[in-house]
Design a protein around this motif. Structure first.
Motif, PDB file in Angstrom:
ATOM      1  N   ASN A 170     -18.858  13.671  -2.309  1.00 32.66           N
ATOM      2  CA  ASN A 170     -18.440  12.058  -2.533  1.00 32.66           C
ATOM      3  C   ASN A 170     -18.266  11.967  -4.366  1.00 32.66           C
ATOM      4  O   ASN A 170     -18.783  13.117  -4.812  1.00 32.66           O
ATOM      5  CB  ASN A 170     -19.864  11.412  -2.234  1.00 32.66           C
ATOM      6  N   TYR A 217     -15.035  10.094  -2.759  1.00 32.94           N
ATOM      7  CA  TYR A 217     -13.804  10.329  -2.410  1.00 32.94           C
ATOM      8  C   TYR A 217     -13.153   9.232  -1.568  1.00 32.94           C
ATOM      9  O   TYR A 217     -13.950   8.247  -1.041  1.00 32.94           O
ATOM     10  CB  TYR A 217     -13.529  11.443  -1.764  1.00 32.94           C
ATOM     11  N   LYS A 222     -10.228  12.692  -8.340  1.00 29.05           N
ATOM     12  CA  LYS A 222     -10.598  11.808  -9.675  1.00 29.05           C
ATOM     13  C   LYS A 222      -9.321  10.691  -9.807  1.00 29.05           C
ATOM     14  O   LYS A 222      -8.483  10.568  -8.754  1.00 29.05           O
ATOM     15  CB  LYS A 222     -10.345  12.618 -10.781  1.00 29.05           C
ATOM     16  N   THR A 267     -10.707   6.510 -18.444  1.00 30.61           N
ATOM     17  CA  THR A 267     -11.587   6.925 -17.417  1.00 30.61           C
ATOM     18  C   THR A 267     -12.829   7.208 -18.410  1.00 30.61           C
ATOM     19  O   THR A 267     -12.863   7.539 -19.510  1.00 30.61           O
ATOM     20  CB  THR A 267     -11.037   8.204 -16.718  1.00 30.61           C
ATOM     21  N   ASP A 268     -14.325   7.471 -17.616  1.00 35.52           N
ATOM     22  CA  ASP A 268     -15.183   7.904 -18.236  1.00 35.52           C
ATOM     23  C   ASP A 268     -15.569   9.251 -17.831  1.00 35.52           C
ATOM     24  O   ASP A 268     -14.691   9.989 -16.881  1.00 35.52           O
ATOM     25  CB  ASP A 268     -16.275   6.799 -18.085  1.00 35.52           C
ATOM     26  N   ALA A 269     -16.714   9.683 -18.116  1.00 32.54           N
ATOM     27  CA  ALA A 269     -17.214  11.090 -17.839  1.00 32.54           C
ATOM     28  C   ALA A 269     -17.020  11.409 -16.245  1.00 32.54           C
ATOM     29  O   ALA A 269     -17.035  12.582 -15.836  1.00 32.54           O
ATOM     30  CB  ALA A 269     -18.600  11.335 -18.242  1.00 32.54           C
ATOM     31  N   THR A 270     -17.255  10.507 -15.486  1.00 23.72           N
ATOM     32  CA  THR A 270     -17.108  10.535 -13.912  1.00 23.72           C
ATOM     33  C   THR A 270     -15.937  10.920 -13.573  1.00 23.72           C
ATOM     34  O   THR A 270     -15.568  11.366 -12.352  1.00 23.72           O
ATOM     35  CB  THR A 270     -17.874   9.194 -13.241  1.00 23.72           C
ATOM     36  N   GLY A 271     -14.709  10.687 -14.152  1.00 32.54           N
ATOM     37  CA  GLY A 271     -13.413  10.875 -13.718  1.00 32.54           C
ATOM     38  C   GLY A 271     -12.916   9.434 -13.147  1.00 32.54           C
ATOM     39  O   GLY A 271     -11.807   9.774 -12.557  1.00 32.54           O
ATOM     40  N   TRP A 272     -13.616   8.407 -13.017  1.00 34.12           N
ATOM     41  CA  TRP A 272     -13.156   7.186 -12.540  1.00 34.12           C
ATOM     42  C   TRP A 272     -13.110   6.346 -13.664  1.00 34.12           C
ATOM     43  O   TRP A 272     -13.771   6.352 -14.677  1.00 34.12           O
ATOM     44  CB  TRP A 272     -14.124   6.718 -11.490  1.00 34.12           C
ATOM     45  N   CYS A 273     -12.603   4.931 -13.433  1.00 33.00           N
ATOM     46  CA  CYS A 273     -12.481   3.957 -14.438  1.00 33.00           C
ATOM     47  C   CYS A 273     -13.540   2.797 -14.434  1.00 33.00           C
ATOM     48  O   CYS A 273     -13.714   2.134 -13.285  1.00 33.00           O
ATOM     49  CB  CYS A 273     -11.272   3.267 -14.308  1.00 33.00           C
ATOM     50  N   PRO A 274     -14.492   2.543 -15.389  1.00 33.31           N
ATOM     51  CA  PRO A 274     -15.244   1.658 -15.412  1.00 33.31           C
ATOM     52  C   PRO A 274     -14.667   0.427 -15.638  1.00 33.31           C
ATOM     53  O   PRO A 274     -13.882   0.022 -16.539  1.00 33.31           O
ATOM     54  CB  PRO A 274     -16.570   2.082 -16.759  1.00 33.31           C
ATOM     55  N   ILE A 288     -14.601   1.914 -10.726  1.00 31.87           N
ATOM     56  CA  ILE A 288     -15.885   2.277 -10.154  1.00 31.87           C
ATOM     57  C   ILE A 288     -16.344   0.832  -9.985  1.00 31.87           C
ATOM     58  O   ILE A 288     -16.571  -0.017 -10.777  1.00 31.87           O
ATOM     59  CB  ILE A 288     -16.677   2.791 -11.638  1.00 31.87           C
TER      60      ILE A 288
END
Ligand SMILES: Cc1cc2nc3c(=O)[nH]c(=O)nc-3n(C[C@H](O)[C@H](O)[C@H](O)COP(=O)(O)OP(=O)(O)OC[C@H]3O[C@@H](n4cnc5c(N)ncnc54)[C@H](O)[C@@H]3O)c2cc1C
Lengths: 127, 430
Positions: free
Chosen positions: B193, B195, B288, B299-306, B328
């Protein structure tokens, strides 16, 4: 994040009644007045912005404007009273459903009223 | 400043709904009361197409440009049905004709290569530039091919498809299944997860089992999972026992499910416990946000967009709304249903922001139907609201098809899955 959200949430219109007073002030000076009334969805949205936003959740399964193209029942054409009574019956479990009671439990009675009013008015506007 | 808002005050504010103008939040935006209302939407999938359509529907004075390279969009929803022989690829094609003709959206067949948030401009591969007052980004996912040794885009395109972006990948996996011998072994490797479509790999196993049971009944399916539990697990396992006894084996990560390496020439995968050979291997790599989101610094460190969940506006670059799988979105899953719901909510918010008005507080929703057999459907539903903690599921709402549901309910859910597809397609592209 939480801090930012607080500010946004307070700024957000949560009920149609409260919204109207805010939007009157805001609309002065905007050119929104010039908009053609031919789009009845746009009109229903003006009248009940929160109902509109809530109704968007319904249309993925029940079709745009509540007009279903498949086996799932249409909401369009049903009266405000019928929609409200159905949602409340799904919510309480009085009416059998596969998935609707799981959805209905996600809305307050007031939100159900706004959704019912939005679709009821949408059908009425078209006539 | 509002550090001091207590929970009680917060709730009071929700009830009274103080207008944003008094807080000066929207009044200072350059976009409020804008004379021009140009919105550019990047990506014509579930999120982007819904946003584009609803922008035009809710405010015909907004001009909307949709950038999408594909003329025909194959939906991932129902692509597992194609693998099971229940639908054809032609059944899952969507086009942009109605968006162009009925909703007068300017659809451009191109790829966005860069975004300049300071100048409100998008550069396209063809070289031209689009200017916007607000931008909507719904680029979907990119696959992390390098997360598993021996895997690559080239391997995916020839021997070991992921089939997690519908189209040629679906066709390749289907061809391999059709060509497989009776008694063959299909290996499916779901990722960690988060995904897109959490129940997707397990619906896929079910519908491949349906096909194999009918045409190649000696065959088996092995699921080598990078996780220790999965979406609708008890319901899937019950369905597998009822419909496909002995055909599907699921191995969790701790029991040797985690795949660390693939070898295309020998059609084998290596787990922490050993090597497994398959006649057909479907490896779904971790994911991602789509590339343009990275290139634009969204994107942030998670690879997704806040994002700010009221309007899905990026918390990094204001004026850019990120929706769908790339965002996110709190406890919402990455699904086509969620993406479409977010597209509509973002559209409604943008309409009001461009009118210099306050967006209405949204409600978001998701229902993921999965088919285990042609008349055996299950679902998970969720209704989501905003709180100070972000997008959360409303306690007591949503949830799963009950375990041990009777045949009538399961068959009804299978019918509603078809009904859902027809309506969401129509609500998004039609
Ligand atoms: C096997 C499978 C089954 C699924 N089943 C379901 C289901 O039953 N129900 C459900 O709700 N969801 C399901 N999903 C999930 C669903 O497909 C996704 O969650 C959904 O597609 C996300 O929408 P999106 O708009 O974020 O991205 P997408 O729908 O992938 O759209 C992204 C679009 O953006 C375009 N794009 C990307 N970058 C650019 C660029 N730079 N310029 C221009 N265009 C660009 C792409 O070409 C693409 O068309 C399933 C997924 C899979 C893999």
């Amino acid at each position: 994040m939480a801090l930012n959200l607080r500010v946004w949430l307070t700024a957000c219109a949560f009920s149609s009644a409260v919204f109207t007073s805010g939007s009157v002030a805001l609309a002065a000076g905007s050119s929104a007045k010039a908009k053609p009334v031919r789009e009845s969805a746009a009109k229903a949205a003006e009248e009940n912005p929160r109902g509109l936003v809530l109704s968007l959740s319904c249309t993925s399964c029940h079709g745009t404007d509540g007009k279903s193209v498949g086996i799932i029942p249409s909401i369009y054409g049903k009266s405000t009273e019928y929609i409200e009574a159905s949602m409340l019956a799904f919510k309480s479990g009085a009416r059998y459903s596969t998935v609707m009671s799981r959805h209905a439990k996600g809305y307050t009675d007031e939100e159900i009223r706004l959704i019912a009013e939005y679709f009821g008015r949408l059908s009425h506007n078209k006539k | 400043m509002s550090h001091s808002i207590s929970r009680r005050d917060f709730n009071k504010l929700l009830v009274t709904g103080v207008a944003g103008a008094s807080l000066g939040i929207f009044g200072t935006s350059t976009n409020a009361f804008a004379a021009s209302k140009r919105v550019v939407v990047i990506g014509g999938g579930f999120g982007g197409a819904a946003a584009a359509k609803y922008l035009r529907k809710l405010d015909p004075s907004i001009s909307v440009t949709l950038v999408e390279p594909k003329a025909a969009f194959y939906t991932c929803p129902f692509s597992n049905w194609v693998l099971g022989g229940l639908k054809t690829m032609d059944d899952i094609i969507q086009t942009y004709t109605v968006l162009k003709n009925k909703y007068q959206i300017n659809v451009i067949a191109d790829v966005a290569v860069s975004i300049d948030p300071a100048r409100n401009a998008v550069k396209l591969k063809s070289g031209s530039t689009l200017n916007y007052d607000r931008l909507v980004l719904s680029p979907g996912i990119d696959l992390k091919y390098d997360a598993v040794a021996g895997y690559s885009e080239a391997v995916a395109n020839t021997r070991i498809p992921h089939a997690y972006q519908a189209g040629p990948q679906t066709i390749l996996l289907q061809k391999q299944l059709l060509a497989m011998r009776n008694g063959g072994r299909v290996i499916i490797c779901p990722p960690v997860n988060p995904y897109r479509c959490p129940p997707g790999p397990y619906e896929r196993a079910s519908l491949i089992a349906h096909y194999l049971k009918e045409k190649k009944p000696q065959s088996k399916i092995l699921i080598l999972d990078a996780k220790d539990k999965f979406s609708k697990q008890a319901l899937f396992k019950q369905g597998w026992e009822k419909l496909y006894p002995g055909m599907i084996e699921w191995r969790s990560s701790v029991t040797g499910g985690k795949v660390v390496k693939v070898d295309a020439p020998t059609m084998s995968v290596t787990t922490e416990f050993g090597v497994e050979k398959g006649d057909v291997i479907n490896l779904i790599p971790p994911q991602k946000a789509g590339r343009i989101a990275f290139d634009a610094g969204l994107t942030d460190a998670t690879g997704w967009c806040p994002i700010n969940p009221i309007s899905f506006e990026s918390t990094i670059h204001p004026g850019i709304h990120v929706i769908g799988d790339a965002s996110i979105a709190g406890s919402m899953p990455k699904s086509g249903f969620a993406a479409s719901s977010q597209g509509k909510v973002a559209a409604a918010a943008i309409v009001r922001l461009l009118q210099g008005k306050v967006p209405a507080a949204p409600s978001l929703v998701n229902t993921c139907y999965s088919l285990i057999g042609p008349s055996y459907g299950i679902s998970v539903a969720g209704v989501y609201k905003l709180t100070a903690e972000g997008i959360v599921e409303i306690p007591g709402s949503g949830g799963l098809t009950p375990l041990n549901a009777d045949a009538d309910q399961l068959s009804e859910e299978a019918s509603f899955a078809r009904g859902w597809y027809n309506n969401i397609i129509h609500d998004t592209w039609g």
